[in-house]
Design an enzyme around this catalytic site. Sequence first.
Site, mmCIF file in Angstrom:
data_model
loop_
_atom_site.group_PDB
_atom_site.id
_atom_site.type_symbol
_atom_site.label_atom_id
_atom_site.label_comp_id
_atom_site.label_asym_id
_atom_site.label_seq_id
_atom_site.Cartn_x
_atom_site.Cartn_y
_atom_site.Cartn_z
ATOM 1 C CB ILE A 221 -0.882 0.035 1.280
ATOM 2 C CG1 ILE A 221 -1.791 -1.192 1.330
ATOM 3 C CG2 ILE A 221 -1.722 1.315 1.338
ATOM 4 C CD1 ILE A 221 -2.343 -1.463 2.701
ATOM 5 C CG HIS A 222 2.842 3.096 -3.068
ATOM 6 N ND1 HIS A 222 2.684 1.929 -3.748
ATOM 7 C CD2 HIS A 222 2.935 4.067 -4.018
ATOM 8 C CE1 HIS A 222 2.694 2.165 -5.052
ATOM 9 N NE2 HIS A 222 2.836 3.456 -5.248
#
Length: 384
Positions: A221-222
């Site tokens: 997740i970014h």
Amino acid sequence: MSGKIKIVTIIGARPQIIKASAISRAIRNNFKDKISEIILHTGQHYDENMSAVFFNEMQIPIPDYNLNVGSGTHGYQTAEMIKGIEIVLIKEKPDFIVLYGDTNSTLAGAVAASKLNIKIVHIEAGLRSFNKSMPEEINRILCDHCSTLLFSPTKTGFNNLVNEGFSTNNNAPFTADNPKIYHCGDIMLDNTLYFSKTAAQHCKILENTNVTSGSYALVTIHRDLNTDNPERLTSIFSAILGIANTKNINIVLPLHPRTAKILKENLSSVVYNRLKENSGIKIIEAVSYLDMIELEKHSALILTDSGGVQKEAYFLNKPCIILRPQTEWVELTTHGSSILADADESKILQAAETLLSKKFNDFPALFGYGNAAEFICNEILLNN
Ligand code: UD1
Ligand code: UDP
């Protein structure tokens, strides 16, 4: 004069360093008498595990220039990059600048080069999410529209360019006003195929993370859309906890530094504490490319908001839940092995249920055959 074509390659963010290795390898193996490559690193990513690690293990030449721009607001970061890239382009006078993907480093290269009338090669052209609130969507569109040679990894990307007015009938010599568009396959597949065996031989990441093949879901997740919105981030992590508990599988989550910095602040304290207490959820630092390929290859399921990771899931025949409202890689969801679940807890849980109970056997070659870098180098040579 060496008689070689000179290209300046711009890299900056993790996925660009990874992508650039395919072109550098093709030049080293087949074009070293014909193409000379100067590499400029903007410094957008700078932590050891976001940059240096890839140069070592993927045999990427050390950059000739590093602008060390680092982090900042979009305007500050892009402006500093444009200034630095312009100086290098004026000094090096390349025949082409080569740009990858859709980051601020891509946009900066496009602005600097087009003002100097240097021809732009855009690798990963034509991809669209049709969501202009994504900074990457703006970067892609602007870069495509001042490029001379545009290489799209997918048929959909190629068609997007045609729909935006790019002609398929232009003849050489190509310029920004008379560009050439190609559908050529994905250089990320070149890398996955090339490094897969080395990863299997050398990596100890499963052992080191204390998981076994097929017993875990891999998560990354970014995206700012997720990290910077407490409600979305909490919903995604609640779903991850739900999958870990109801499916009885481990979770391996190599954390992007952006997410690492904001996790505690933006997760609800209840979810944050439940994460910390759950020994089946292994939150680790961002890993090297070879370790990542190995983690992907042995996962039961991948959950991601990354553009690159969702494709690698497909390359390695893994089911994938895409944690975004839309994807540029629409082929993946049409195929069925990937499901768009956005940041919706119940959709993510439902997608996990569906994907873990199905077996996908047929993964057609939607992204080519792993020889995109050779094709691109050949076309650069032909069109100088
Ligand atoms: C950038 C790209 C995104 C790409 C991603 C790949 C833009 C607009 N975004 O997002 O398209 O998917 O890279 O990973 O170009 N940080 C560190 N160390 C680093 C790098 C970043 O700590 O080495 C932290 C900093 O706090 C920084 C934050 O991460 O402010 C965000 O970094 P930035 O490069 O601005 O954007 P990404 O989210 O990485
Ligand atoms: N990647 C990696 N280590 C990690 C996470 C991702 O090497 O801890 C690799 C991944 O295999 C893929 C690329 O980074 O090749 C994707 O980059 P990222 O997710 O940062 O950006 P995006 O593709 O979304 O632009």
